[in-house]
Scaffold this motif. Structure first.
Motif, PDB file in Angstrom:
ATOM      1  N   TYR A  69     115.640   4.357 157.698  1.00 42.03           N
ATOM      2  CA  TYR A  69     114.577   3.638 157.094  1.00 42.03           C
ATOM      3  C   TYR A  69     114.758   4.848 155.671  1.00 42.03           C
ATOM      4  O   TYR A  69     113.905   4.334 154.847  1.00 42.03           O
ATOM      5  CB  TYR A  69     113.232   4.187 158.044  1.00 42.03           C
ATOM      6  N   LYS A  70     115.326   5.571 155.316  1.00 39.24           N
ATOM      7  CA  LYS A  70     114.508   7.251 154.571  1.00 39.24           C
ATOM      8  C   LYS A  70     115.794   6.844 153.552  1.00 39.24           C
ATOM      9  O   LYS A  70     115.505   7.292 152.428  1.00 39.24           O
ATOM     10  CB  LYS A  70     114.716   8.015 155.035  1.00 39.24           C
ATOM     11  N   VAL A  71     116.930   6.040 153.778  1.00 38.00           N
ATOM     12  CA  VAL A  71     117.768   5.933 152.467  1.00 38.00           C
ATOM     13  C   VAL A  71     117.353   4.911 151.680  1.00 38.00           C
ATOM     14  O   VAL A  71     116.859   3.957 151.637  1.00 38.00           O
ATOM     15  CB  VAL A  71     119.341   5.141 153.700  1.00 38.00           C
ATOM     16  N   ASN A  72     117.588   4.857 150.628  1.00 38.83           N
ATOM     17  CA  ASN A  72     117.694   4.438 149.265  1.00 38.83           C
ATOM     18  C   ASN A  72     118.715   4.384 148.086  1.00 38.83           C
ATOM     19  O   ASN A  72     119.294   4.599 148.584  1.00 38.83           O
ATOM     20  CB  ASN A  72     115.834   5.205 148.567  1.00 38.83           C
ATOM     21  N   LYS A  73     118.869   3.355 147.763  1.00 42.13           N
ATOM     22  CA  LYS A  73     119.236   3.112 146.369  1.00 42.13           C
ATOM     23  C   LYS A  73     120.319   4.526 146.269  1.00 42.13           C
ATOM     24  O   LYS A  73     121.330   3.860 146.347  1.00 42.13           O
ATOM     25  CB  LYS A  73     118.468   1.821 144.921  1.00 42.13           C
ATOM     26  N   CYS A  96     118.521  -3.779 155.766  1.00 44.66           N
ATOM     27  CA  CYS A  96     117.602  -3.076 154.967  1.00 44.66           C
ATOM     28  C   CYS A  96     117.221  -4.035 153.355  1.00 44.66           C
ATOM     29  O   CYS A  96     117.822  -3.404 152.034  1.00 44.66           O
ATOM     30  CB  CYS A  96     119.049  -1.880 154.055  1.00 44.66           C
ATOM     31  N   TYR A  97     116.550  -4.373 153.883  1.00 42.58           N
ATOM     32  CA  TYR A  97     115.561  -5.188 153.353  1.00 42.58           C
ATOM     33  C   TYR A  97     114.901  -4.516 151.697  1.00 42.58           C
ATOM     34  O   TYR A  97     114.344  -4.836 150.385  1.00 42.58           O
ATOM     35  CB  TYR A  97     114.183  -5.875 153.706  1.00 42.58           C
ATOM     36  N   TRP A  98     114.632  -3.239 152.215  1.00 42.92           N
ATOM     37  CA  TRP A  98     113.676  -2.493 151.120  1.00 42.92           C
ATOM     38  C   TRP A  98     115.026  -2.269 149.536  1.00 42.92           C
ATOM     39  O   TRP A  98     114.262  -1.431 148.560  1.00 42.92           O
ATOM     40  CB  TRP A  98     113.201  -1.307 151.544  1.00 42.92           C
ATOM     41  N   LEU A  99     116.205  -1.949 149.716  1.00 39.56           N
ATOM     42  CA  LEU A  99     116.752  -1.954 149.504  1.00 39.56           C
ATOM     43  C   LEU A  99     117.694  -2.751 147.686  1.00 39.56           C
ATOM     44  O   LEU A  99     117.298  -4.218 148.456  1.00 39.56           O
ATOM     45  CB  LEU A  99     118.470  -1.259 149.858  1.00 39.56           C
ATOM     46  N   GLU A 118     107.417   7.319 149.243  1.00 38.89           N
ATOM     47  CA  GLU A 118     107.879   8.144 150.158  1.00 38.89           C
ATOM     48  C   GLU A 118     108.417   7.993 151.666  1.00 38.89           C
ATOM     49  O   GLU A 118     109.435   8.403 152.201  1.00 38.89           O
ATOM     50  CB  GLU A 118     107.182   9.838 150.425  1.00 38.89           C
ATOM     51  N   ARG A 119     108.149   6.587 151.118  1.00 38.42           N
ATOM     52  CA  ARG A 119     108.486   5.823 152.353  1.00 38.42           C
ATOM     53  C   ARG A 119     109.808   4.375 151.986  1.00 38.42           C
ATOM     54  O   ARG A 119     108.823   3.337 151.707  1.00 38.42           O
ATOM     55  CB  ARG A 119     107.730   5.360 153.640  1.00 38.42           C
ATOM     56  N   PRO A 120     110.762   4.208 151.739  1.00 35.81           N
ATOM     57  CA  PRO A 120     110.834   2.735 151.032  1.00 35.81           C
ATOM     58  C   PRO A 120     110.927   2.121 151.293  1.00 35.81           C
ATOM     59  O   PRO A 120     110.456   1.014 151.512  1.00 35.81           O
ATOM     60  CB  PRO A 120     112.723   3.778 150.154  1.00 35.81           C
TER      61      PRO A 120
END
Length: 706
Positions: free
Chosen positions: A67-71, A93-96, A659-661
């Motif tokens: 859950y900490k991974v980002n683009k 990974c819905y937040w990406l 801080e929490r993508p």
């Protein structure tokens, strides 16, 4: 000087991590997320720089719950090791942002790719698949606006080589199925809503111009799971139409999971008749209407079956033994069996039987002996009452299944017969069955010490003996046979619940304490246990079950008051590995003391509270979110006003989203008329795994997808 010399000697004799062999270090590093290995750990020293890029660590990259991974991290990861990745799992990974998918094109050697839950357009999918010539396994979502005509010839060439496809449909479409001419495994998840956001009724007809000729000739596994709704049923029939014309010769697993009524048609009957003539199955699941009242099971042939699901069917125990187990046939190959909602499956016949009548222990004994290697067994959502015969209690028979890893039972099945036939409990122990005016009821003192409890009741309990015999059990569900969640799928919240079974009235704290024997327990669900008085057994579980990761509690004890709150808070202080917590209880007070106790769960990632007339303290929630840095999902459906809920939700998002993508926050009144509209925006990963209540034991065949 003596102290200094002793310390220096200890340091010189200490073990340096870098002195371990490469094999040991690689094993240790395999527990570290790939993003940390590549972007952080490998920069610490030369040896780790080499080991972190070992093929055993870069061959398979799992981002599905990172859950900490980002683009930016994904971009750097693909740039550094893209060519070394053969399997990539980005499910959920819905937040990406959708542009993140563009970087997957660097993984030229990809063989397996899971993008379920990711935002992928037709054009992006086409561009990406055009470069992945070695791809053989693919999982994607098909959303409104998907257009197969936008797929390039290079993309279709890649799809023609794909042998495994998992497709989640949010719109009526064939998706990429017609392009996959070499399919051996097809998994379909139908999540199409009957109404649009504007309130218009949707049709199950596919878009104009879509091919209606899926290629099933090489198919070995067909699986379809339908969410509630008639549109999903219409669309799945279109997928099945081709199968009814010609059944693949190599088909060995045919599974359709459909809630409610899914009527059999002429085409589906032809399909089943063809399967009975031409194939031998290893796994089977059918809608209840296709099995009930038919002789289908008598004609189907099985090879070495590993999975059966007869969920919600009216299959009697006599038919189960004769037609499935073949009168005691050796079924050592069967590892997973779902009989959830089969109210007559342990009775010789169902014609004149009441659902509450005693079971026939000989049927269960036959099942246990024949299927001695069962690892997953679901007997929930039914009244399985044991008779007074000595040694034939359901718990005693199940204790022979030494290989069980997951088990789901109705509450009324675990009670001792002697206790259930005694006089009903006196007034202080009765559970109010309505949500009327609160009644002040005295609570008798209950021993909090496990040893004291054992002396009183547990030593002679058949459930205690069962828990002691299943030492390697990882998942346990004890659910009331009449329990229904207050928040069902695609419907308004339920305001009234059915009373618990009479046989279940004696199940309470001592039975919960017995669960603490399960040292390796990872997931626990308890729902509608009427005789919970203090919840003292929960403390024992918190102390003894140190591997517990998922906890779901619903409607324990009396409905007008949360009698187990104190014990729950004590329990939470010991749950260091807990990641998912779901609580469903009327009048639940999510206040400062509760969240202070919950803050001890340092690994917690997801929290869901469902409470009619429940209350919350906004400042306590904010403090909890600030202290628990791993929490990325907070769902609370309470009795607060819409204004209070919206203000708190906005405050959490504003304070922690940056801080929490992956942060997903839904705080909403449980009985609000727009609840279903709010639910439809929840990411499917959270909705399916925690927010919606359901039995998950043997829900699908084991290892259905990686």
């Amino acid at each position: 000087q003596e102290v200094v010399s002793e310390e220096s000697e200890e340091e010189s004799n200490g073990v340096n991590l870098m002195e371990f062999s490469d094999e040991i270090l690689l094993h240790i590093l395999s527990y570290v997320p790939c993003t940390d290995l590549v972007l952080n750990v490998r920069r610490t020293c030369r040896k780790l720089a080499t080991l972190c890029l070992d093929k055993s660590l870069t061959h398979t990259v799992l981002l599905q719950k990172d859950y900490k991974v980002n683009k930016d991290k994904v971009k750097q990861l693909m740039r550094d090791i893209g060519k070394e990745i053969y399997q990539l799992n980005m499910a959920g990974c819905y937040w990406l942002p959708s542009s993140t998918i563009d970087h997957v094109t660097r993984c030229k050697n990809l063989v397996k790719l899971n993008l379920s839950g990711c935002h992928v357009t037709s054009l992006r999918l086409s561009k990406m698949l055009s470069t992945l010539q070695h791809l053989r396994s693919l999982a994607i979502d098909v959303n409104p606006g998907f257009d197969a005509s936008q797929l390039s010839s290079e993309c279709k060439a890649t799809l023609s080589r794909v042998s495994e496809l998992k497709q989640t449909l949010y719109t009526p479409s064939y998706g990429v199925v017609p392009c996959c001419t070499s399919l051996e495994k097809l998994l379909l998840y139908f999540e199409i809503l009957d109404r649009s956001r504007e309130g218009f009724m949707l049709s199950g007809q596919l878009m104009v111009g879509e091919s209606n000729v899926p290629h099933y000739q090489n198919l070995r596994i067909f699986y379809a799971r339908l969410a509630p709704g008639y549109v999903n049923q219409e669309v799945v029939r279109l997928y099945l139409a081709v199968l009814s014309d010609r059944t693949p010769e190599n088909l060995h697993a045919f599974l359709i999971s459909a809630p409610g009524s899914f009527a059999e048609t002429g085409a589906t009957k032809n399909l089943l008749d063809s399967m009975a003539r031409n194939v031998r199955l290893d796994a089977l699941q059918l809608p209840k209407a296709w099995i009930n009242g038919s002789g289908l099971l008598q004609h189907l042939k099985f090879n070495n079956p590993f999975y059966f699901s007869f969920s919600r069917c009216t299959l009697s125990g006599g038919h189960l033994i004769q037609r499935v187990i073949n009168g005691g046939k050796d079924l050592k190959s069967l590892t997973s069996l779902n009989l959830s909602g089969c109210v007559h499956c342990l009775a010789p016949e169902s014609l004149f039987r009441k659902a509450e009548d005693d079971i026939d222990s000989s049927i269960l004994e036959n099942l246990v002996v024949s299927c001695c290697n069962l690892r997953h067994l679901n007997l929930s959502a039914a009244h399985h009452h044991s008779s007074e015969s000595i040694g034939n209690h359901l718990c005693q028979l199940l204790s022979r299944l030494k290989h069980l890893l997951s088990l789901a039972l109705p509450v009324c099945s675990i009670t001792d017969v002697a206790a259930s036939v005694e006089k009903p409990p006196t007034t202080p122990n009765l559970v109010p069955q309505t949500f009327g005016r609160k009644v002040r009821i005295g609570i008798q003192t209950y021993p909090r010490n496990l040893g004291d409890q054992a002396n009183q009741k547990i030593e002679s309990s058949v459930f205690w003996a069962l828990m002691g015999s299943l030492r390697f059990l990882e998942t346990l569900e004890i659910i009331g046979s009449s329990f229904s969640s207050a928040m069902p799928r695609n419907e308004p919240a339920i305001r009234n619940s059915l009373p618990p079974c009479v046989r279940a009235q004696s199940v309470g704290d001592s039975e919960v304490a017995a669960i603490s024997q399960l040292t390796y327990l990872q997931s626990l669900t308890l729902a509608q246990l009427p005789n919970i008085l203090t919840g003292s057994g929960l403390v024992n579980i918190g102390l003894q079950c140190q591997h517990l990761r998922t906890l779901s509690l619903a409607n324990l004890g009396m409905m007008g008051k949360v009698v187990y709150m104190s014990a729950l808070m004590d329990m939470l202080k010991h749950c260091k590995c807990l990641r998912d917590l779901r609580l469903e209880q009327p009048y639940f007070c999510a206040g400062a003391q509760f969240f202070q106790a919950l803050s001890h769960c340092s690994s917690l990632q997801r929290l869901c509270i469902v409470s009619r007339s429940g209350t919350l303290q906004s400042d306590a929630v904010m403090s909890f979110m600030a202290n628990c840095l791993e929490v990325i999902m907070c769902h609370m459906f309470m009795g607060e006003s819409l204004t209070v809920c919206k203000n708190l939700q906005q405050s959490i998002v504003r304070s922690f989203q940056a801080e929490r993508p992956a942060l997903n926050v839904v705080i909403f009144p449980l009985l609000h008329e727009d609840l279903t509209e709010v639910i439809r925006d929840v990411p499917m990963r959270h909705l399916d795994e925690i927010t919606l209540f359901k039995s998950r034991v043997a829900e699908e065949p084991p290892n259905l997808w990686w």
